[in-house]
Design an enzyme around this catalytic site. Structure first.
Site, PDB file in Angstrom:
ATOM      1  N   HIS A 240      -0.795  -4.127  -2.395  1.00  0.00           N
ATOM      2  CA  HIS A 240      -0.802  -3.387  -3.520  1.00  0.00           C
ATOM      3  C   HIS A 240      -1.892  -2.595  -3.932  1.00  0.00           C
ATOM      4  O   HIS A 240      -2.240  -1.306  -4.333  1.00  0.00           O
ATOM      5  CB  HIS A 240      -0.354  -4.061  -4.799  1.00  0.00           C
ATOM      6  CG  HIS A 240       1.117  -4.891  -4.844  1.00  0.00           C
ATOM      7  ND1 HIS A 240       2.207  -3.952  -4.965  1.00  0.00           N
ATOM      8  CD2 HIS A 240       1.540  -6.059  -4.487  1.00  0.00           C
ATOM      9  CE1 HIS A 240       3.404  -4.810  -4.891  1.00  0.00           C
ATOM     10  NE2 HIS A 240       2.914  -5.869  -4.412  1.00  0.00           N
ATOM     11  N   GLU A 241      -3.155  -3.564  -3.883  1.00  0.00           N
ATOM     12  CA  GLU A 241      -4.570  -2.947  -3.933  1.00  0.00           C
ATOM     13  C   GLU A 241      -4.880  -1.613  -2.912  1.00  0.00           C
ATOM     14  O   GLU A 241      -5.327  -0.536  -3.187  1.00  0.00           O
ATOM     15  CB  GLU A 241      -5.454  -4.114  -3.733  1.00  0.00           C
ATOM     16  CG  GLU A 241      -6.894  -3.710  -3.672  1.00  0.00           C
ATOM     17  CD  GLU A 241      -8.014  -4.621  -3.688  1.00  0.00           C
ATOM     18  OE1 GLU A 241      -7.618  -5.837  -3.671  1.00  0.00           O
ATOM     19  OE2 GLU A 241      -9.104  -4.308  -3.603  1.00  0.00           O
ATOM     20  N   ARG A 242      -4.473  -2.074  -1.681  1.00  0.00           N
ATOM     21  CA  ARG A 242      -4.667  -0.953  -0.479  1.00  0.00           C
ATOM     22  C   ARG A 242      -3.871   0.301  -0.839  1.00  0.00           C
ATOM     23  O   ARG A 242      -4.379   1.412  -0.676  1.00  0.00           O
ATOM     24  CB  ARG A 242      -4.539  -1.982   0.717  1.00  0.00           C
ATOM     25  CG  ARG A 242      -5.622  -2.685   0.899  1.00  0.00           C
ATOM     26  CD  ARG A 242      -5.252  -3.519   2.258  1.00  0.00           C
ATOM     27  NE  ARG A 242      -6.379  -4.529   2.315  1.00  0.00           N
ATOM     28  CZ  ARG A 242      -6.165  -5.593   3.185  1.00  0.00           C
ATOM     29  NH1 ARG A 242      -5.206  -5.536   3.774  1.00  0.00           N
ATOM     30  NH2 ARG A 242      -7.448  -6.438   3.238  1.00  0.00           N
TER      31      ARG A 242
END
Ligand code: FAD
Length: 378
Positions: A240-242
């Site tokens: 999700h972060e990436r």
């Protein structure tokens, strides 16, 4: 083609927040760091901090096209610090809570984070373990109906202002990846401290902390999901972060180009505007082509995400490309500003400082290449 009126309505809402509540303050926040409680409360009231999260916890329950609209608009913030601080709340520190957290954890921490009443941070990196997450030394030792956490975490975005930190710690001596757990650590627990606020090259509008855990007693109910599965949860959370980094990067790159085009149109050199030089126009055309390719890869990932497919390969490729492209374009644009590009009164200097982290934070370029190579069987 991809977005309908509902997406456009969300786009307008996020744009209004960026244009009225964020960008006018960015110069000041570069000096002081952004006041996240104040900002997140406003964003939470508009439902912007849990676009894809379950309405049961205050989210909007929308799909990843809406998420992409949100991230594209956040990408227009004039400084990656606040972009990162917001993405930390929505895409870095809370996805595992949403996916694996108990009802208690969702009520006590996720709901207030989505409402903007609490600031969240994610603590994985340590002084001796960054890319090699499994080398971490922070320990969570079982003690009665809880755990005692000891260790140090560093480079933690929002760590100074956070009300709670999601911490990855080794919870058993077993070899392999099933020996880590994720915990929610509220800042008021005895033994938890912000040992240092770090001074950074860029992202100056966001705070970054070193955190110290000195015999911090965490109740068992603060463990996210099953004991020993924290590493696996965090690897999922990283996706999700990436992903969040990708739309913010291509939008940011486009903004930098637009800013540069405005400059070279009015800057006369050798009797003509710089924009008439074919070499510069062609360079910009190349960049715009790359941006379009990355955007299309992103939309491909969104389609996969909406179908529940594993996007690790594609997200790693997108994150790698986003960081490299953003850095190259920002550097090339600064060159077109000439001396003015080196003066702090030009906004491009902030982008130049900020985008350097795009190839480091959230998994460095080399790690993205490793993931891609592994998935390709190399
Ligand atoms: C602005 C910013 C915000 C951040 N926010 C957070 C946060 O909120 N929470 C958090 O937990 N962490 C955060 N981080 C930390 C970030 O995730 C790490 O910095 C990153 O994972 C790299 O780890 P490291 O700094 O320890 O570098 P190292 O692991 O020491 O790596 C140093 C260099 O060696 C390269 N390298 C490593 N392994 C290999 C290999 N096998 N082959 C080739 N090259 C290799 C790396 O790519 C890197 O270029 C943040 C970092 C920054 C800069």
């Amino acid at each position: 083609m991809y977005f309908n009126e509902e997406h456009n309505a969300l786009r307008q809402t996020v744009r209004r927040v960026v244009d009225t509540e964020i960008n006018p303050n960015m110069d000041a926040w570069e000096e002081t760091t952004a006041p996240l409680h104040d900002l997140f409360e406003k964003m939470g009231d508009l439902g912007l901090l849990g676009i894809c999260y379950d309405p049961e916890v205050g989210g909007q329950g929308l799909d990843y096209w809406f998420d992409t609209v949100f991230l594209e608009e956040i990408g227009h913030i004039h400084g990656v610090g606040v972009q990162g601080a917001i993405a930390d709340q929505t895409h870095m520190a809370t996805p595992a809570l949403h996916e694996f957290g108990s009802e208690y954890l969702k009520e006590a921490f996720l709901r207030p984070a989505v409402a903007g009443e609490m600031v969240a941070a994610i603590a994985v990196t340590e002084p001796g373990a960054g890319s090699d997450v499994a080398a971490m030394r922070t320990r969570a030792t079982k003690d009665g109906n809880g755990y005692i956490i000891n260790g140090t975490k560093t480079f933690i975005t929002n760590g100074v202002q956070a009300d709670f930190v999601v911490v990855l710690a080794r919870s058993s001596h077993a070899p392999g990846y099933h020996s880590f757990s994720l915990f929610v650590v509220p800042k008021e627990l005895p033994g938890f401290s912000v040992s240092r606020e770090l001074d950074k090259l860029g992202w100056r509008s966001s705070d970054t902390a070193e955190l110290f855990f000195d015999d911090v007693r965490v109740p068992e109910e603060n463990r996210i999901g099953t004991e020993g599965e924290g590493f696996i949860y965090q690897m999922r959370q990283f996706q999700h972060e990436r992903f969040a980094a990708i739309p913010m990067s291509y939008v940011g790159a486009r903004d930098v180009i637009d800013m540069t085009v405005e400059h070279i149109r009015q800057r006369v050199v050798f009797g003509k505007p710089l924009s008439r030089k074919q070499v510069l126009r062609h360079r910009i055309a190349d960049w715009l082509t790359e941006i379009e390719c990355l955007k299309q890869l992103t939309y491909h990932i969104v389609r996969m995400k909406n179908k529940g497919m594993d996007v690790t390969r594609e997200v790693s490729m997108g994150k790698l490309l986003a960081g490299q492209m953003l850095r190259r374009i920002t550097d090339g644009c600064l060159q077109m500003f000439g001396g003015m590009g080196f003066m702090n009164e030009s906004l491009i200097t902030r982008y130049y400082r900020d985008v350097r982290a795009a190839s480091i934070a959230g998994g460095a370029d080399e790690i993205m290449r490793d993931v891609i190579a592994k998935m390709e069987g190399l």
